[in-house]
Motif scaffolding. Structure first.
Motif, mmCIF file in Angstrom:
data_model
loop_
_atom_site.group_PDB
_atom_site.id
_atom_site.type_symbol
_atom_site.label_atom_id
_atom_site.label_comp_id
_atom_site.label_asym_id
_atom_site.label_seq_id
_atom_site.Cartn_x
_atom_site.Cartn_y
_atom_site.Cartn_z
ATOM 1 N N GLN A 62 1.003 -1.238 -0.117
ATOM 2 C CA GLN A 62 -0.001 -0.100 0.187
ATOM 3 C C GLN A 62 0.742 1.249 0.011
ATOM 4 O OE1 GLN A 62 -3.109 0.393 -0.140
ATOM 5 N NE2 GLN A 62 -4.176 -1.573 0.309
ATOM 6 N N GLY A 66 1.232 3.955 -3.127
ATOM 7 C CA GLY A 66 0.883 5.233 -2.919
ATOM 8 C C GLY A 66 1.971 6.258 -3.285
ATOM 9 N N ALA A 113 -3.622 -3.277 -4.183
ATOM 10 C CA ALA A 113 -3.175 -2.214 -3.577
ATOM 11 C C ALA A 113 -2.868 -0.690 -4.129
ATOM 12 C CB ALA A 113 -1.783 -2.735 -2.694
ATOM 13 N N PRO A 117 -4.732 4.231 -2.584
ATOM 14 C CA PRO A 117 -4.062 5.397 -2.898
ATOM 15 C C PRO A 117 -4.363 6.156 -4.023
ATOM 16 C CG PRO A 117 -2.710 3.538 -2.181
ATOM 17 C CD PRO A 117 -3.998 3.104 -2.494
ATOM 18 N N GLY A 398 -1.664 5.164 1.388
ATOM 19 C CA GLY A 398 -1.183 3.897 1.361
ATOM 20 C C GLY A 398 -0.777 3.497 3.077
#
Length: 454
Positions: A62, A66, A113, A117, A398
């Protein structure tokens, strides 16, 4: 690749759909463990790697996704993630062994993931195009997260019973492709992001820092999950050393993957992270601990337990749009504090289950617990958005998602410790006291948080 004329409403819907894939796949796999054990002839400890691989890859991926969204553009990263999910899930049903299935789950986690973000980074521009406050699209994204987690076990149960475990992968293919195509057609093109020679971009990307962050986080989570019995303290020690090396490098490298000096100065953002970790711990105490109590101490069938737990997630979906309206009227901090006070009351009422496990009472108490989950999650989400600088919202989002996993895993470990002597109402009472203590910590953090000055 360019987008057509932006249509923010459709773009937000598609981003929400893509965001839902991570919690959906996190929750619906739980109903397939027995089937996977039989199909691949596994023991109980081994089959849990299908969950662990997803958790580890999600938690570590994550913040990295991001950072990539901030740097290279959220639209193209989202489409890449959805393409990765679609390809992986199209192949996964035909994999010949369990190890490859776990690898596929990890790749799914990396792909999904990218969604949250990327969505957070795009919220500002989409809100302007739609002439809406940022709370509205953020609220829809939060609803997608919550509702996907709520329906995951139900959807998973139907797919496994009607088709088989392979369907848990196959269902992602049309969803990911739909989200990809709609974002491609309706989201605004990336602008103001980094371009240039690939070699220079790689040199400036702080690859060693990224690898150190991911490695430290994965080792720490493996230690918490005790995935290698007998090596927990070695893993934790290695995570600490690598984490220290990561901090040392980030304080010296320019531009760093994670600006620790800025994070240290951004007190509101730190408070949001701490609050969300502890809050997630309280929530997952109930989400993971209560079903075990109902099955083992209450002798309820697993299907009945699923129905009794459904209000916990369902009510959180219902209150999310109301929370958005209250935030617009009263502000993030007031709603956040109110949500935490409700959380404390709801956690306390779970103590009634030390006296009786009467089904109607359980139904009411789980519904009550769902209210603060919707309120605090939505307010924390908005608190993150206003606390992070616009150019760093991707990596901030994230890390925010990683905080959810850290809270969930910490709760799982503590549940294992407290239920160690036996899954009974007396030990549930101890867990309720722990939840009340954690709720008090969340309340202190909520009171301390202030919206940054513009």
């Amino acid at each position: 690749m360019t987008a057509k004329k932006p249509r923010p409403g459709l773009a937000i819907a598609a981003l929400s759909l893509g965001t839902a894939l991570n919690p959906l796949n996190s929750s619906m796999i739980a109903v397939a463990l027995v089937v996977l054990r039989e199909h691949f002839e596994l023991d109980v400890a081994t089959v849990t790697w299908v969950i662990t691989s997803f958790y580890l890859a999600s938690a570590a991926g994550q913040p990295l996704m991001g950072r990539l969204a901030d740097r290279f553009g959220p639209r193209r990263l989202f489409m890449f993630g959805m393409a990765l999910v679609a390809v992986t899930c199209a192949i996964a049903p035909f994999l010949p062994n369990f190890a490859l299935v776990c690898v596929a789950r990890a790749l799914m986690a990396v792909g999904t993931a990218t969604a949250y973000p990327s969505a957070v980074v795009m919220v500002t521009e989409l809100s302007k195009l739609a002439n809406l406050p940022s709370t509205r699209p953020l609220g829809r994204i939060q609803m997608a997260n919550t509702s996907a987690a709520a329906v995951g076990p139900v959807v998973g149960g139907l797919l496994v019973s009607l088709v088989g475990w392979q369907a848990l992968f196959a269902i992602n293919v049309p969803i990911a492709l739909l989200a990809l195509l709609v974002v491609r057609q309706t989201a605004p093109a990336d602008s103001g992001r980094e371009t240039g020679k690939l070699g220079q971009l790689i040199r400036d990307s702080d690859i060693p820092g990224i690898l150190a962050f991911v490695t430290s986080l994965m080792l720490a989570m493996m230690a918490l999950l005790n995935v290698l019995p007998g090596y927990r303290w070695y893993l934790l020690g290695a995570a600490t050393v690598i984490g220290a090396l990561f901090a040392w490098r980030e304080l010296r490298f320019q531009p760093p993957f994670l600006d620790l000096r800025l994070l240290g100065r951004n007190r509101p953002l730190l408070l949001v992270y701490l609050l969300f970790v502890v809050f997630s711990g309280v929530y997952y105490f109930a989400f993971f601990g209560l079903p075990q109590l109902l099955q083992e101490a209450g002798n309820y069938d697993a299907g009945v337990v699923g129905l009794l737990m459904l209000p916990l997630a369902a009510l959180s979906v219902v209150v999310t749009p109301l929370t958005v309206r209250f935030i617009e009227r009263f502000g993030v901090r007031s709603v956040l504090i109110t949500g935490v006070l409700i959380l404390t009351v709801a956690a306390g009422t779970l103590g009634f289950l030390t006296m009786t496990l009467w089904a109607p009472l359980v139904f009411v108490l789980t519904a009550l617990m769902g209210v603060p989950y919707g309120v605090v999650s939505t307010a924390s989400n908005q608190g993150l958005y206003v606390s992070a600088r616009p150019e760093e919202r991707g990596v901030a989002a994230g890390i925010f998602q990683t905080c959810r996993y850290l809270g969930a895993i910490t709760a799982t470990v503590l549940i294992g410790v407290l239920y160690g002597p036996g899954v009974n109402q007396a030990n549930w009472g101890i867990m309720v006291l722990v939840m009340l203590g954690l709720s008090a910590v969340v309340l202190v953090l909520a009171v301390m948080w202030r919206k940054p000055a513009v």
